[in-house]
Design an enzyme around this catalytic site. Structure first.
Site, PDB file in Angstrom:
ATOM      1  CB  SER A 115      -0.948  -0.044   1.191  1.00 36.90           C
ATOM      2  OG  SER A 115      -1.936   0.956   1.111  1.00 36.90           O
ATOM      3  CG  ASP A 259      -2.534   3.779  -1.523  1.00 34.50           C
ATOM      4  OD1 ASP A 259      -3.200   3.728  -2.581  1.00 34.50           O
ATOM      5  OD2 ASP A 259      -2.753   3.018  -0.558  1.00 34.50           O
ATOM      6  CG  ASP A 261      -2.686  -0.759  -2.581  1.00 29.26           C
ATOM      7  OD1 ASP A 261      -2.703   0.422  -2.167  1.00 29.26           O
ATOM      8  OD2 ASP A 261      -3.280  -1.686  -2.004  1.00 29.26           O
ATOM      9  CG  ASP A 263      -5.957   0.475  -1.020  1.00 29.79           C
ATOM     10  OD1 ASP A 263      -5.149   1.430  -0.939  1.00 29.79           O
ATOM     11  OD2 ASP A 263      -6.022  -0.432  -0.170  1.00 29.79           O
TER      12      ASP A 263
END
Length: 470
Positions: A115, A259, A261, A263
């Site tokens: 993340s 960020d 990833d 999400d």
């Protein structure tokens, strides 16, 4: 067949699974390495097959970290050893894995990412067949298998007489993109908007710019190549300075930072002002409420949400519900009460109407669209939202996991918190908690006055450093 014994890997005494899967530094001498990943893959395959009573594919994705390829290959090896077919998406956002798991015949999904963490970290996130994160019970069953204690959970191994195969299925990502665009009317929904995107050298580099451009926006992309050495470094949703400067310099309408990833996200208005998850929830919630699409006018968020947000939302007739920190807790409460909007101040925004998971790119599209539809700038919309109370969040590194998880047993810290709470009364609040993803104790103080918040933050941080970070 993969050797599933645990003798060749060193496991911590604390739980492997935290609030967002397994996460930590990567290396042969670290807890998180390819040997562990292979076993996670094997036992994930075993448990998911047992739950599903059949062998179906598992969808696999990854971010751009240098260690992600190796961990993804190890996960795939473990799944194959359990007789599971793997559909490898390659580089993609975490929500792409969640969405595609939910709409295909897959029995689960795995994402390799840490993340917003630093490049040297990585993680393993696992999703069930419906695209949501695994329950604590299922995670415990996988961990029991890894630790050689599966019998304690009375789970019967799934018998497989063949190896699973891996197939590269990047073609599936077009379905994910289409799902994000479907709610909007036509390809020019964002026409006339100039938008800066900070892609953090991460998972969204191949998707976000094209999605915004195809919907008519003029896009300026920053940090827009996959780079495992630089992912999240002074960029992305946790480092907004570059984005803020770019939005002002390019005279853009707004900017969005994802960020590693993708999400979650943070936004920036045309003046370079930060727009966090609290404001995103308020603006999107207000738009949904005005169109009659917000059941009971309810927003679900966490204990981190600003008091100014809560007061403004409830004063306008809305219902405001707090949960523990973590999108897992927010999602569970939303599912329990049938809420359609929730999220975290950090930028995890959940809207089950449009996605089964937090999705930074999707949320950014909706925020940009509501700005366009309103006929007002993002700055103007924010001016009509709420005034946030001063809130200070400090992180203190505490390496010892026992001290970190059992911080409430520290008498001097408990005494300091009680003293601060009494002194502030109803003029402020305190939240101390261990991070679920990093070796940190987080200290948050919110008060009607910035000096008051600063004073007690410094006191509490000093106490944590003295008694826990030793």
């Amino acid at each position: 067949m993969l050797n599933t014994a645990t003798s060749s890997i060193t496991l911590p005494k604390t739980r492997l699974f935290g609030t967002d899967g397994i996460r930590g530094k990567v290396g042969e001498k670290e807890v998180l390495n390819t040997a562990l990943a292979a076993r996670v893959g094997f036992w994930t395959g075993q448990i998911l097959q047992t739950l599903d009573n059949q062998s179906a594919p598992v969808i696999l994705g990854q971010d751009s970290r240098n260690s992600s390829n190796a961990l993804a290959m190890a996960i795939s090896e473990g799944l194959a050893a359990a007789g599971v077919e793997v559909w490898n998406l390659g580089l993609c956002p975490t929500p792409a894995v969640a969405h595609l798991t939910s709409v295909t015949k897959a029995m689960g999904g795995v994402m390799i990412s840490a993340s917003h963490n630093a490049p040297e970290d990585n993680g393993i996130k696992i999703f069930g067949a419906n695209g949501t994160k695994l329950s604590n019970l299922v995670q415990a069953q996988i961990e029991a298998g890894i630790r050689g204690k599966l019998a304690d959970h009375e789970i019967k191994l799934y018998a497989s007489d063949s190896w699973g195969q891996q197939y590269y299925r990047a073609d599936l990502l077009s379905q994910y993109v289409e799902s994000m665009q479907k709610p909007f009317n036509g390809q020019n929904s964002l026409a006339g908007l100039k938008i800066v995107l900070d892609l953090a050298w991460g998972a969204a580099v191949n998707i976000a710019p094209d999605v915004f451009t195809s919907m008519g926006a003029e896009v300026i992309a920053l940090h827009d190549l996959p780079n495992g050495d630089r992912i999240n470094v002074n960029c992305g949703s946790t480092h907004l300075a570059v984005l803020q400067q770019a939005v002002v310099e390019h005279q853009a309408d707004m900017g969005f930072a994802f960020d590693g990833d993708a999400d979650r996200l943070m936004a920036v208005d045309s003046q370079g002002k930060e727009v966090n998850g609290d404001y995103l929830l308020y603006l999107w919630g207000q738009a949904l409420r005005n169109s009659g699409q917000l059941p009971d006018n309810t927003i679900v968020t966490t204990v981190m949400a600003n008091l100014g947000f809560e007061n403004a939302w409830t004063k306008s007739g809305g219902t405001f519900i707090r949960t523990a920190v973590g999108d897992r807790h927010v999602y569970a409460k939303m599912a329990e009460i049938g809420a359609t909007l929730g999220g975290e101040q950090s930028g995890h925004i959940l809207s089950p109407r449009y996605s089964v998971s937090g999705d930074g790119v999707l949320t950014a599209l909706h925020i940009a669209a509501l700005v366009k539809e309103s006929g007002m700038s993002l700055d103007e919309l924010l001016a009509h939202s709420f005034v946030a109370y001063p809130q200070i969040l400090e992180n203190v590194r505490v390496e010892d996991p026992q001290r970190r998880q059992n911080w409430q047993e520290c008498a001097p810290l408990e005494k300091a918190i009680a003293e601060a709470s009494t002194a502030m009364g109803d003029r402020g609040r305190i939240l101390v908690r261990p991070s679920g993803t990093e070796p940190l104790i987080r200290v948050m103080v919110e008060a009607v006055d910035l000096d008051l918040a600063r004073y007690w933050t410094d006191k509490l941080v000093a106490c944590v450093k003295q008694h826990l970070a030793v």
